[in-house]
Design an enzyme around this catalytic site. Structure first.
Site, PDB file in Angstrom:
ATOM      1  NE  ARG A 159      46.679  -4.007  29.521  1.00 14.07           N
ATOM      2  CZ  ARG A 159      45.516  -3.392  29.647  1.00 14.07           C
ATOM      3  NH1 ARG A 159      45.077  -3.038  30.817  1.00 14.07           N
ATOM      4  NH2 ARG A 159      44.773  -3.126  28.578  1.00 14.07           N
ATOM      5  CG  ASP A 194      56.976  -2.446  25.603  1.00  9.67           C
ATOM      6  OD1 ASP A 194      56.489  -1.495  26.244  1.00  9.67           O
ATOM      7  OD2 ASP A 194      56.389  -3.521  25.429  1.00  9.67           O
ATOM      8  CG  ASP A 208      54.915  -2.401  33.597  1.00  5.30           C
ATOM      9  OD1 ASP A 208      55.476  -2.486  34.689  1.00  5.30           O
ATOM     10  OD2 ASP A 208      55.120  -3.177  32.646  1.00  5.30           O
TER      11      ASP A 208
HETATM   12  N1  EPU Z   1      43.762  -0.072  25.048  1.00  4.70           N
HETATM   13  C1  EPU Z   1      42.502   0.414  25.228  1.00  4.70           C
HETATM   14  N2  EPU Z   1      41.484  -0.479  25.433  1.00  4.70           N
HETATM   15  C2  EPU Z   1      41.696  -1.824  25.467  1.00  4.70           C
HETATM   16  C3  EPU Z   1      42.989  -2.307  25.259  1.00  4.70           C
HETATM   17  C4  EPU Z   1      44.028  -1.420  25.056  1.00  4.70           C
HETATM   18  O1  EPU Z   1      42.270   1.627  25.211  1.00  4.70           O
HETATM   19  O2  EPU Z   1      40.722  -2.578  25.663  1.00  4.70           O
HETATM   20  C5  EPU Z   1      44.873   0.878  24.854  1.00  4.70           C
HETATM   21  C6  EPU Z   1      45.861   0.781  26.028  1.00  4.70           C
HETATM   22  O3  EPU Z   1      45.426   1.554  27.114  1.00  4.70           O
HETATM   23  C7  EPU Z   1      47.130   1.281  25.409  1.00  4.70           C
HETATM   24  C8  EPU Z   1      47.014   0.809  23.952  1.00  4.70           C
HETATM   25  O4  EPU Z   1      45.629   0.504  23.732  1.00  4.70           O
HETATM   26  O5  EPU Z   1      47.175   2.673  25.437  1.00  4.70           O
HETATM   27  C9  EPU Z   1      47.853  -0.408  23.622  1.00  4.70           C
HETATM   28  O6  EPU Z   1      47.500  -1.500  24.445  1.00  4.70           O
HETATM   29  P1  EPU Z   1      47.620  -3.014  23.982  1.00  4.70           P
HETATM   30  O7  EPU Z   1      46.340  -3.669  24.325  1.00  4.70           O
HETATM   31  O8  EPU Z   1      48.088  -3.075  22.570  1.00  4.70           O
HETATM   32  O9  EPU Z   1      48.766  -3.530  24.921  1.00  4.70           O
HETATM   33  P2  EPU Z   1      48.733  -4.735  25.950  1.00  4.70           P
HETATM   34  O10 EPU Z   1      48.248  -5.958  25.287  1.00  4.70           O
HETATM   35  O11 EPU Z   1      48.109  -4.307  27.221  1.00  4.70           O
HETATM   36  C10 EPU Z   1      51.131  -5.532  25.293  1.00  4.70           C
HETATM   37  C11 EPU Z   1      52.436  -5.794  26.014  1.00  4.70           C
HETATM   38  C12 EPU Z   1      53.072  -4.476  26.431  1.00  4.70           C
HETATM   39  C13 EPU Z   1      53.258  -3.603  25.204  1.00  4.70           C
HETATM   40  C14 EPU Z   1      51.927  -3.431  24.446  1.00  4.70           C
HETATM   41  C15 EPU Z   1      52.073  -2.655  23.147  1.00  4.70           C
HETATM   42  C16 EPU Z   1      52.030  -7.881  27.091  1.00  4.70           C
HETATM   43  C17 EPU Z   1      51.886  -8.636  28.354  1.00  4.70           C
HETATM   44  N3  EPU Z   1      52.194  -6.589  27.195  1.00  4.70           N
HETATM   45  O12 EPU Z   1      50.292  -4.895  26.238  1.00  4.70           O
HETATM   46  O13 EPU Z   1      54.360  -4.834  26.948  1.00  4.70           O
HETATM   47  O14 EPU Z   1      53.740  -2.339  25.603  1.00  4.70           O
HETATM   48  O15 EPU Z   1      51.373  -4.729  24.141  1.00  4.70           O
HETATM   49  O16 EPU Z   1      52.906  -3.315  22.253  1.00  4.70           O
HETATM   50  O17 EPU Z   1      52.060  -8.455  26.008  1.00  4.70           O
HETATM   51  C18 EPU Z   1      56.267  -4.743  28.342  1.00  4.70           C
HETATM   52  O18 EPU Z   1      56.614  -5.858  27.911  1.00  4.70           O
HETATM   53  O19 EPU Z   1      57.058  -4.017  29.015  1.00  4.70           O
HETATM   54  C19 EPU Z   1      54.913  -4.237  28.053  1.00  4.70           C
HETATM   55  C20 EPU Z   1      54.321  -3.294  28.766  1.00  4.70           C
END
Ligand code: EPU
Length: 420
Positions: free
Chosen positions: A96, A309, A120
């Site tokens: 992602r 996480d 994931d």
């Molecule tokens: N969301 C939306 N629309 C968007 C973006 C996000 O609805 O345009 C929703 C997502 O579906 C989710 C929530 O907002 O339900 C949080 O998503 P976020 O964008 O904050 O997460 P991310 O950037 O996709 C990162 C980490 C994740 C971690 C999350 C939350 C990375 C590569 N991944 O994901 O890490 O769970 O922030 O802190 O930085 C992991 O390391 O195991 C992992 C999954």
């Protein structure tokens, strides 16, 4: 590091003792790697974990035209004057974080072509907030055959963006796009995660003008160009936290070194509520695990709340608590696949989708389980450390996506664990 392992085999019963040092954060290093594309020349990132996701991101950068070389935990990335504006479909689907290449390449080359990202499986995980924010900055999108093409016919310009949810990825994508945009961009309801603050620190070292990183309002004053820089990646709070839970689960005595205790304040507070003795200094945390954990309630939230996480690891711990706990997942809509696996080990856990009721049992019993994502694989390993007999975690390559030397570090603490 092996990327082909199938399973981890954990023999329960050992009490973990000793010290373990953590490396830089996966969720910072991957973003910093993308950020290098903003400035041609040689960048050096240190404290980078040797994990599968970093390798995949290295391949994404190579496809774009960068030269990536690793020396231990240091990555040297040589960025070309004219990057190829396309990220490879098969690699983006695997991870992602590669969606961040969208804002970055758009800022750098005026165009980006990126496949819709994978990652994931925690539910739908849309990217609407990324796209909405970039549109405010002047981006135009076209989706054809699963490939998103972004252009900026009038260039990227500063704008006000207010996020409906403080998404980490959306905040980062907008930040990466706006550092080279004309004028000032304000991101309201921005994510405050330490990894994002570290990205802003790195971009600032490259010449970007950013105020308010780490708060809910980030202001970016666009500059004409950036220059390469060296940066040490912020310690991985999720790696540190995972070893803290492993210590707590095994009634162990574990010191985690090279971490930032302030980044784990909520998680360690909750661990103490569950009966662990937690002490910390400038860059270390010591955990003394309880004989049997006590029940607690917790809810996941964006930073500085309890990290989603670290949710599966806490549920694994509470599965053997002396009472009933309730967990509420507020960040993802489907982070529950690991629960069925814990129940196969004898846990008594029920969920309605958002809430999880965990009735503590006296003992878990080892069996074959599916480590369906990075943190699920970690949580099932933690459960296996306390379970009676042997637990086999299938699909354990997920652990290699997030943890550098997972088996070796646990073994050094006294665990009986190996790869099959
Ligand atoms: N969301 C939306 N629309 C968007 C973006 C996000 O609805 O345009 C929703 C997502 O579906 C989710 C929530 O907002 O339900 C949080 O998503 P976020 O964008 O904050 O997460 P991310 O950037 O996709 C990162 C980490 C994740 C971690 C999350 C939350 C990375 C590569 N991944 O994901 O890490 O769970 O922030 O802190 O930085 C992991 O390391 O195991 C992992 C999954």
């Amino acid at each position: 590091m092996s990327s082909t392992i199938e399973s981890l085999r954990v023999v329960g019963g050992a009490r973990l003792e000793g010290e373990v040092a953590v490396l830089g954060a996966k969720n910072a290093a991957l973003k910093h790697m993308v950020a290098t594309l903003l400035a041609p020349g040689v960048h050096r990132l240190s404290n980078v974990p040797r994990i599968l996701d970093v390798e995949i991101m290295g391949n994404v950068l190579r496809h774009v035209g960068a030269i990536c070389a690793r020396d231990g935990t240091t990555l040297e990335i040589d960025v070309p004057e004219t990057p190829n504006p396309e990220a490879p479909l098969d690699l983006v689907r695997q991870m992602r974080a590669s969606i961040l290449i969208l804002g970055t390449l758009l800022a750098r080359t005026g165009e980006a072509r990126v496949a819709l990202p994978g990652g994931d499986d925690f539910g739908s995980r849309p990217i609407d907030l990324h796209l909405g924010g970039l549109e405010n900055l002047g981006a135009v999108f076209e989706l054809q055959h699963g490939v998103l093409r972004a252009t900026a016919p009038d260039g990227l310009h500063g704008a006000e963006v207010f996020l409906e949810f403080p998404s980490v990825g959306a905040t980062e994508n907008i930040l990466l796009a706006s550092v080279l945009a004309e004028g000032t961009t304000t991101i309201g309801n921005a994510a405050r995660e330490p990894e994002l603050t570290d990205l802003a620190t790195y971009l600032t070292a490259m010449g970007a003008k950013i105020d308010g990183a780490g708060t809910s309002t980030i202001k970016i004053h666009g500059v004409r160009e950036l220059h390469p820089s060296d940066h040490r990646v912020v310690p991985d709070r999720l790696e540190a936290g995972t070893y803290a839970f492993a210590g707590a689960m095994t009634h162990g005595h574990v010191t985690i070194r090279d971490c930032v205790p302030a980044h784990l304040r909520m998680e360690m507070t909750k661990l103490a509520d569950a009966g662990a003795v937690v002490t910390s200094g400038d860059d270390w945390i010591t955990i003394e695990g309880p004989d049997r954990p006590g029940p607690i309630d917790f809810a996941t939230l964006p930073f500085p709340g309890y990290h989603t996480d670290m949710h599966p690891q806490m549920v694994a711990l509470l599965s053997v608590a002396d009472g009933t706990s309730i967990a509420t997942e507020n960040v993802y809509d489907a982070r529950f696949r690991y629960i069925g696996e814990l129940n196969r080990m004898g846990a008594d856990i029920h969920t309605d989708g958002q809430h999880i009721v965990i009735r503590g049992v006296e003992e878990l019993s080892g069996c074959e389980v599916d480590g369906c994502d990075i943190r699920a694989a970690a949580a099932l390993t933690i459960a296996g450390l306390r379970a009676d007999g042997t637990t086999t975690i299938v699909g354990a390559h997920h652990a290699d996506r997030g943890y550098d030397g997972f088996v070796e570090k646990l073994t050094a603490l006294g665990a009986t664990i190996d790869r099959i």
